[in-house]
Design a protein around this motif. Structure first.
Motif, PDB file in Angstrom:
ATOM      1  N   LEU A   1       3.662   1.475  -1.149  1.00 36.65           N
ATOM      2  CA  LEU A   1       4.493   1.594  -2.257  1.00 36.65           C
ATOM      3  C   LEU A   1       3.426   2.253  -3.585  1.00 36.65           C
ATOM      4  O   LEU A   1       3.704   2.354  -4.775  1.00 36.65           O
ATOM      5  N   GLY A   2       2.209   2.040  -3.061  1.00 32.15           N
ATOM      6  CA  GLY A   2       1.187   2.466  -4.264  1.00 32.15           C
ATOM      7  C   GLY A   2       0.820   1.380  -5.152  1.00 32.15           C
ATOM      8  O   GLY A   2       0.601   1.524  -6.306  1.00 32.15           O
ATOM      9  N   LEU A   3       0.987  -0.037  -4.474  1.00 30.97           N
ATOM     10  CA  LEU A   3       0.859  -0.948  -5.985  1.00 30.97           C
ATOM     11  C   LEU A   3      -0.385  -1.159  -5.908  1.00 30.97           C
ATOM     12  O   LEU A   3      -0.755  -1.926  -7.160  1.00 30.97           O
TER      13      LEU A   3
ATOM     14  N   ASP B   1      -3.205   0.982  -6.432  1.00 32.03           N
ATOM     15  CA  ASP B   1      -3.901   1.820  -7.296  1.00 32.03           C
ATOM     16  C   ASP B   1      -2.896   1.804  -8.453  1.00 32.03           C
ATOM     17  O   ASP B   1      -2.192   2.411  -8.661  1.00 32.03           O
TER      18      ASP B   1
ATOM     19  N   VAL C   1       0.734  -1.357  -0.049  1.00 27.59           N
ATOM     20  CA  VAL C   1      -0.088   0.208   0.135  1.00 27.59           C
ATOM     21  C   VAL C   1       0.998   1.234  -0.139  1.00 27.59           C
ATOM     22  O   VAL C   1       0.579   2.099  -0.617  1.00 27.59           O
TER      23      VAL C   1
ATOM     24  N   ARG D   1       3.606  -4.209 -10.083  1.00 24.22           N
ATOM     25  CA  ARG D   1       4.571  -2.696  -9.483  1.00 24.22           C
ATOM     26  C   ARG D   1       3.810  -1.706  -9.497  1.00 24.22           C
ATOM     27  O   ARG D   1       4.376  -0.647  -9.449  1.00 24.22           O
ATOM     28  N   GLY D   2       2.356  -1.762  -9.679  1.00 24.70           N
ATOM     29  CA  GLY D   2       1.713  -0.776  -9.361  1.00 24.70           C
ATOM     30  C   GLY D   2       1.218   0.026 -10.754  1.00 24.70           C
ATOM     31  O   GLY D   2       0.759   1.277 -10.690  1.00 24.70           O
TER      32      GLY D   2
END
Lengths: 213, 213
Positions: free
Chosen positions: B78-80, B82, B76, B107-108
């Motif tokens: 790392l923003g993977l 969204d 979360v 990898r997001g």
DNA sequence: TAGATTGTTAATCGATTAACAATC
DNA sequence: TAGATTGTTAATCGATTAACAATC
């Protein structure tokens, strides 16, 4: 004064200096200074002077640095002049792209072979170089034993492949396999492309207006 | 306690933690501790706890860390989760290898397009995705405007290409072009494969017996 | 409860920056 | 010579490590 132990951050900056100096040479610029480089590169002049002085003084007080001389010195420090034999092990997408894309000669290496285990790939030519059967590697190494291997095999077989190569005399790996291998006395330069991409994801997700890098 | 400014070294370690935790999950390991992770990863337990606590406490005193929970929390951070739309610009050796080799979804990112200017490449399919003409990019961006672009074009055209893309709304670049571009407000994750290889050359050339990394 | 391990504060270490004398 | 810029020492800053009280 020349230091005998150079820190990792300094070493990582060397190729960057080398690139900037190459650029100055392309533009026929003969001299530069730490302050000029500092604005161009986004470092402090002080740091640049400190960095260079880990390896001895390349400048001249009151004048600055001779671009070509400094460039070539850093090249020597990086070991770009004595070409080390290198082979690519794993000629999949990434391995073959690297074979075509990287100018090994300019980076201190001499590409002497490309290997794979896949019968569909063995025998193909990449950049004029035939992909050889990995099971014949012992034999192939007799003539041109390499110091270094590019490891572009799947993670699942990375460690065993590395061990085989080490047994044949390989001392360093440019490792794209996403496996983190550490073996005493062997140099691993691990390239984690996925990590790099996730870092970008982090920054885009958590941006706070300002900050660059 | 949660910090609002997280330092670069910490951010760069996050993907690494994420990978090690993924590995633990693959091996069905449910709990871990900072000291266990520290020996596995070659860090100090103290550093690991410091790192995690930049984002708030994910552990439980006396117990340690729940592997899956920690893994997912880092994901979360790392923003993977969204997925951000991403396009590849430059479908040469490296661009097309990345298209095939990188699992963008994990990898997001969500790969929505591949572009090139070369008529010999336009129309080809890479991983089932057709390479589109770069000159049609404005039109293509109407539907799925991407936040991010993989820049795998030659250095000579890197800057102008980046500027075109920024004008169309791109906010971040995974930049393989070997050009160092900095534009305020835009995120550049520069991958210098040549620098990485030269660093390896340095270490092989200057090895002093001992030291790893 | 006792043992374990976290979260967090304090101490240390190393890298970066500043300052300035040396000198071209 | 005067001006400029290095090489180098000293000061600062930030990241890592150590220590320990909190608490599960």
């Amino acid at each position: 004064m020349k230091k005998d132990k150079v820190s990792i951050p300094v070493v990582r900056r060397l190729p960057r200096y080398y690139r900037y100096l190459s650029e100055l040479m392309r533009n026929q610029i003969l001299k530069t200074s730490s302050s000029e480089l500092s604005t161009k590169m986004g470092l402090t002049a002080s740091q640049i002077r400190q960095d260079f002085n880990c390896f001895g003084g390349f400048g001249q007080q009151g004048y600055g640095y001779n671009v070509e001389l400094l460039h070539d010195e850093i090249g020597v420090i990086l070991g770009l002049n004595d070409l080390k034999n290198i082979v690519i092990v794993g000629a999949g997408n990434l391995g073959s792209a690297l074979a075509k894309h990287i100018d090994f000669g300019k980076r201190g290496f001499n590409l002497t072979g490309i290997f794979d285990v896949d019968p569909n790939i063995i025998g193909k030519k990449i950049n004029g170089m035939e992909v050889k059967d990995f099971s014949l590697i012992t034999e192939c190494f007799r003539r041109n034993p390499p110091n270094v291997a590019v490891l572009t095999v799947p993670r699942s077989v990375a460690k065993q492949t590395a061990e085989q190569l080490i047994a044949l005399g390989v001392k360093g790996f440019w490792n794209f396999s996403n496996a983190e291998i550490t073996i005493p006395g062997i140099y691993f330069e691990n390239v984690h492309l996925g990590d790099s991409l996730m870092t970008l994801s982090y920054r885009i997700t958590n941006h706070k207006e300002d900050e660059i890098i």
